[in-house]
Design a protein around this motif. Structure first.
Motif, PDB file in Angstrom:
ATOM      1  N   UNK A  36      -1.898 -14.226  14.999  1.00 57.13           N
ATOM      2  CA  UNK A  36      -0.786 -14.985  14.403  1.00 57.13           C
ATOM      3  C   UNK A  36       0.463 -14.121  14.318  1.00 57.13           C
ATOM      4  N   UNK A  37       0.281 -12.870  13.919  1.00 58.66           N
ATOM      5  CA  UNK A  37       1.422 -11.985  13.720  1.00 58.66           C
ATOM      6  C   UNK A  37       2.124 -11.643  15.030  1.00 58.66           C
ATOM      7  N   UNK A  38       1.342 -11.346  16.087  1.00 52.02           N
ATOM      8  CA  UNK A  38       1.994 -11.016  17.354  1.00 52.02           C
ATOM      9  C   UNK A  38       2.664 -12.250  17.957  1.00 52.02           C
ATOM     10  N   UNK A  39       2.075 -13.428  17.774  1.00 51.92           N
ATOM     11  CA  UNK A  39       2.721 -14.653  18.247  1.00 51.92           C
ATOM     12  C   UNK A  39       4.048 -14.863  17.536  1.00 51.92           C
ATOM     13  N   UNK A  74      -1.257  -2.702  13.780  1.00 43.68           N
ATOM     14  CA  UNK A  74      -0.187  -3.369  13.036  1.00 43.68           C
ATOM     15  C   UNK A  74       0.904  -3.742  14.021  1.00 43.68           C
ATOM     16  N   UNK A  75       1.343  -5.001  13.998  1.00 45.32           N
ATOM     17  CA  UNK A  75       2.386  -5.436  14.927  1.00 45.32           C
ATOM     18  C   UNK A  75       3.703  -4.713  14.667  1.00 45.32           C
ATOM     19  N   UNK A  76       3.832  -4.080  13.493  1.00 43.45           N
ATOM     20  CA  UNK A  76       5.070  -3.368  13.170  1.00 43.45           C
ATOM     21  C   UNK A  76       5.092  -1.961  13.753  1.00 43.45           C
ATOM     22  N   UNK A  77       3.958  -1.508  14.313  1.00 41.09           N
ATOM     23  CA  UNK A  77       3.889  -0.169  14.896  1.00 41.09           C
ATOM     24  C   UNK A  77       4.368  -0.183  16.342  1.00 41.09           C
ATOM     25  N   UNK A  78       5.033   0.868  16.734  1.00 40.50           N
ATOM     26  CA  UNK A  78       5.528   0.967  18.110  1.00 40.50           C
ATOM     27  C   UNK A  78       4.349   1.031  19.080  1.00 40.50           C
ATOM     28  N   UNK A  79       4.423   0.241  20.138  1.00 40.70           N
ATOM     29  CA  UNK A  79       3.376   0.240  21.149  1.00 40.70           C
ATOM     30  C   UNK A  79       2.151  -0.581  20.797  1.00 40.70           C
ATOM     31  N   UNK A  80       2.202  -1.350  19.711  1.00 43.63           N
ATOM     32  CA  UNK A  80       1.049  -2.186  19.346  1.00 43.63           C
ATOM     33  C   UNK A  80       0.869  -3.299  20.377  1.00 43.63           C
ATOM     34  N   UNK A  81      -0.345  -3.823  20.512  1.00 40.25           N
ATOM     35  CA  UNK A  81      -0.635  -4.810  21.566  1.00 40.25           C
ATOM     36  C   UNK A  81       0.185  -6.087  21.435  1.00 40.25           C
ATOM     37  N   UNK A  82       0.475  -6.681  22.578  1.00 39.92           N
ATOM     38  CA  UNK A  82       1.189  -7.957  22.629  1.00 39.92           C
ATOM     39  C   UNK A  82       0.450  -8.889  23.588  1.00 39.92           C
ATOM     40  N   UNK A 141       6.563 -12.258  18.900  1.00 36.85           N
ATOM     41  CA  UNK A 141       6.951 -12.493  20.287  1.00 36.85           C
ATOM     42  C   UNK A 141       7.828 -13.732  20.446  1.00 36.85           C
ATOM     43  N   UNK A 142       7.763 -14.636  19.458  1.00 35.08           N
ATOM     44  CA  UNK A 142       8.588 -15.841  19.497  1.00 35.08           C
ATOM     45  C   UNK A 142       9.795 -15.726  18.557  1.00 35.08           C
ATOM     46  N   UNK A 143      10.146 -14.458  18.217  1.00 35.08           N
ATOM     47  CA  UNK A 143      11.353 -14.146  17.431  1.00 35.08           C
ATOM     48  C   UNK A 143      11.220 -14.395  15.937  1.00 35.08           C
ATOM     49  N   UNK A 144       9.982 -14.317  15.428  1.00 37.39           N
ATOM     50  CA  UNK A 144       9.790 -14.315  13.985  1.00 37.39           C
ATOM     51  C   UNK A 144       9.731 -12.884  13.484  1.00 37.39           C
ATOM     52  N   UNK A 145       9.341 -12.699  12.213  1.00 36.79           N
ATOM     53  CA  UNK A 145       9.271 -11.369  11.632  1.00 36.79           C
ATOM     54  C   UNK A 145       7.944 -11.150  10.919  1.00 36.79           C
ATOM     55  N   UNK A 165      -8.446 -10.552   5.921  1.00 41.60           N
ATOM     56  CA  UNK A 165      -8.552  -9.114   6.155  1.00 41.60           C
ATOM     57  C   UNK A 165      -7.241  -8.637   6.766  1.00 41.60           C
ATOM     58  N   UNK A 166      -6.211  -8.484   5.898  1.00 42.88           N
ATOM     59  CA  UNK A 166      -4.894  -8.128   6.444  1.00 42.88           C
ATOM     60  C   UNK A 166      -4.079  -7.303   5.466  1.00 42.88           C
ATOM     61  N   UNK A 167      -3.257  -6.414   6.055  1.00 43.99           N
ATOM     62  CA  UNK A 167      -2.292  -5.644   5.281  1.00 43.99           C
ATOM     63  C   UNK A 167      -0.870  -6.072   5.586  1.00 43.99           C
ATOM     64  N   UNK A 168      -0.652  -6.693   6.756  1.00 46.43           N
ATOM     65  CA  UNK A 168       0.664  -7.240   7.135  1.00 46.43           C
ATOM     66  C   UNK A 168       0.645  -8.751   6.946  1.00 46.43           C
ATOM     67  N   UNK A 169       1.836  -9.336   6.987  1.00 44.19           N
ATOM     68  CA  UNK A 169       1.931 -10.796   6.911  1.00 44.19           C
ATOM     69  C   UNK A 169       3.200 -11.257   7.606  1.00 44.19           C
ATOM     70  N   UNK A 170       3.208 -12.515   8.036  1.00 46.01           N
ATOM     71  CA  UNK A 170       4.404 -13.100   8.644  1.00 46.01           C
ATOM     72  C   UNK A 170       5.440 -13.313   7.545  1.00 46.01           C
ATOM     73  N   UNK A 171       6.645 -12.766   7.766  1.00 44.95           N
ATOM     74  CA  UNK A 171       7.702 -12.853   6.752  1.00 44.95           C
ATOM     75  C   UNK A 171       8.743 -13.906   7.095  1.00 44.95           C
ATOM     76  N   UNK A 172       8.974 -14.129   8.403  1.00 40.53           N
ATOM     77  CA  UNK A 172       9.943 -15.139   8.840  1.00 40.53           C
ATOM     78  C   UNK A 172       9.384 -15.850  10.059  1.00 40.53           C
ATOM     79  N   UNK A 173       9.399 -17.179  10.029  1.00 41.29           N
ATOM     80  CA  UNK A 173       8.812 -17.958  11.116  1.00 41.29           C
ATOM     81  C   UNK A 173       9.777 -18.107  12.287  1.00 41.29           C
ATOM     82  N   UNK A 174       9.221 -18.165  13.516  1.00 44.46           N
ATOM     83  CA  UNK A 174      10.064 -18.473  14.674  1.00 44.46           C
ATOM     84  C   UNK A 174      10.586 -19.912  14.575  1.00 44.46           C
ATOM     85  N   UNK A 175      11.623 -20.202  15.316  1.00 40.93           N
ATOM     86  CA  UNK A 175      12.182 -21.557  15.351  1.00 40.93           C
ATOM     87  C   UNK A 175      11.101 -22.544  15.795  1.00 40.93           C
ATOM     88  N   UNK A 176      11.053 -23.688  15.126  1.00 37.47           N
ATOM     89  CA  UNK A 176      10.088 -24.733  15.475  1.00 37.47           C
ATOM     90  C   UNK A 176       8.830 -24.703  14.645  1.00 37.47           C
TER      91      UNK A 176
END
Length: 515
Positions: free
Chosen positions: A84-87, A57-65, A90-94, A132-143
């Motif tokens: 998609x979630x890590x991108x 989960x990208x929300x977990x500490x130490x998850x891959x980037x 990493x580009x300042x989305x949530x 196949x997901x439990x997380x989702x993108x909540x806020x998009x990065x700029x652009x």
């Protein structure tokens, strides 16, 4: 092969399917771990990057980037699920945990036109995808903007068209997303500008050059089982290095009916490839006596296999390399091929740990190919269709089709039942429509009536699946008449079996083999 796509692996069990789909469209690609060194990425010089899914989960500490370099190279990037979630992060989305998880079939609502959907999906349409997901993108990065939604993912497909960054929450690489292969081709061809000129002929030339470079003047011993993988590997190696190759065939007593004799006939007499044939069945079966755990069986067979190879290599006069027909699916199910965080499902006897056990280095010319690609390569090399089109057969052989302890008696019973089953399939004209078919001898005895007498014999399970690459599979839908006929023959002709059942489990949740 100047056009290359880089796939960064975040540990998904189906990362290799992304590679398979990309190659189907004629584009060369390689998989590397998300932790790959930046210099290796630069030297690979991809025209586009795909970020795979993964179990974290990208929300977990130490998850891959993903390496920051990929967002600085000016090439298109496609993130899939975790990618998609890590991108986005990493580009300042949530990213957030979702209260509406999606696992399995879902439907994408197309909200905006995009090169990713061009010629495929139109605005306002609704298309089946696989989630196949439990997380989702909540806020998009700029652009970025939303180009597709689903019931549980408001950002099911997103795009930054200016930077050519795309993200999808669904998995286009699996067959359950019917248009997924064409969507990936849109990314590789329309967006990344790949020409699609990679062919198996090109791979053949590259593989021969790579074998010659790795081996040099060294001698190579090839582990030949007679199956498609090792057979194609042997012929490819022989074309590359000729008399530097010696094949060793080990009969561990767990082969299909008539297979040992066929191997000797084809390779020694037809191809004139130097071949050492060793009957080690007593050794293998002795070590397997009383062993029930499938992983222990695999390890015993693998370790004994190497011991026998060491002995035969010494008799031959020593060799510098051991060649194997290892394939992509073998590797990803054992340990992540790329060093990524994939979860181990089962071990394979010809993968992992071998260099530490022996005096030879490994040559694995098919390591990055899927089974259907190996068949195409075999045809490219001129192998007969009767060999190239054979169903897959596991290295441990019948040992993993006999749940529980293995014995020569059980192996003989299973061999006969399996041969009858395959014969019935061939007579029905169904052999080429099936990816893999085989019999399993269950550790269960049942009461039966044969003649006027009571019987108490084994149950035989039949398995047949359709698949493209072995990563996912569905049971073959035989009609009842076929199954009844096959069962009657097995019970009548194989002493020791009085009941036959058919396995209808798909993969996932099951595996193709029983162990």
């Amino acid at each position: 092969m100047t056009d290359r796509i880089l796939i960064l692996d975040f540990g998904s069990q189906v990362t290799q399917l992304i590679a398979r789909r990309v190659r189907e469209s004629g584009v060369y690609c390689e998989i590397m771990p998300f932790s790959v060194e930046e210099e290796r990425i630069r030297s690979f010089a991809p025209k586009g990057v795909i970020l795979s899914g993964g179990p974290a989960s990208t929300t977990s500490e130490g998850s891959p980037r993903a390496p920051e370099l990929i967002f600085e190279m000016g090439v298109p990037v496609l993130g899939i699920c975790y990618g998609q979630q890590t991108m986005a992060m990493q580009l300042s989305g949530e990213v957030e945990g979702s209260d509406h998880q999606e696992f399995g079939k879902a439907f994408l609502e197309v909200r905006k036109a995009s090169p990713l959907f061009e010629g495929l999906w139109d605005v306002g349409e609704r298309h089946q995808v696989w989630m196949s997901h439990g997380d989702r993108v909540a806020a998009l990065p700029a652009g970025f903007e939303v180009i597709g939604t689903s019931e549980g993912a408001p950002c099911a497909a997103v795009a930054d068209e200016q930077r050519r960054y795309y993200g999808v929450q669904f998995h286009p690489e699996v067959v359950h997303t019917p248009d997924g292969g064409r969507l990936l081709a849109n990314f590789t061809h329309r967006i990344a500008g790949c020409r699609g000129d990679w062919t198996m002929a090109a791979f053949r030339e590259q593989a021969i050059a790579a074998i010659r470079h790795q081996v040099g003047d060294g001698r190579v011993i090839c582990g030949l089982s007679g199956g498609v993988d090792s057979s194609v590997a042997a012929v490819l190696l022989h074309e590359a290095i000729g008399e530097q190759l010696t094949c060793i065939f080990v009969d561990h007593g767990l082969l299909r009916q008539g297979e040992a004799e066929q191997v000797v006939e084809v390779f020694r007499h037809h191809y004139n490839i130097p071949l050492v044939a060793r009957d080690a069945s007593e050794l293998f079966l002795g070590k397997l006596e009383g062993v029930e755990d499938p992983e222990e069986k695999r390890k015993i067979i693998g370790n004994t296999f190497i011991d026998v190879f060491d002995e035969e290599a010494a008799k031959v006069g020593g060799a510098d390399f051991l060649a194997q027909g290892t394939l992509y699916p073998d590797v990803i199910e054992s340990v992540s091929f790329t060093g990524g965080p994939s979860v181990t499902i089962k071990s394979h006897h010809n993968v992992g740990g071998l260099p530490e056990r022996m005096q030879m280095r490994l040559v694995e010319p098919l390591r990055e190919l899927f089974k259907d690609e190996v068949r195409v390569l075999g045809r490219e090399l001129g192998l007969p269709e009767s060999l190239v089109g054979r169903h897959p057969f596991p290295g441990p052989g019948l040992a993993i089709r006999i749940p529980g302890p293995v014995s020569r008696e059980k192996a003989d019973i299973l061999r006969k039942a399996d041969a009858i089953y395959l014969d019935e399939i061939a007579k029905a004209g169904l052999y080429d429509a099936i990816w893999q078919a085989f019999a399993v001898l269950l550790p269960v005895r049942t009461v039966g009536v044969m003649g006027d007498a009571r019987s108490y014999d084994f149950v035989c399970a039949l398995r047949a699946v359709t698949s493209t690459d072995g990563m996912t599979a569905e049971s073959y839908p035989f009609d009842h008449g076929f199954l009844a006929g096959a069962a009657t023959r097995i019970i009548n002709e194989v002493r020791g079996v009085n009941r036959v059942v058919y396995d209808v489990t798909s993969k996932p949740p099951g595996t193709i083999e029983w162990e």
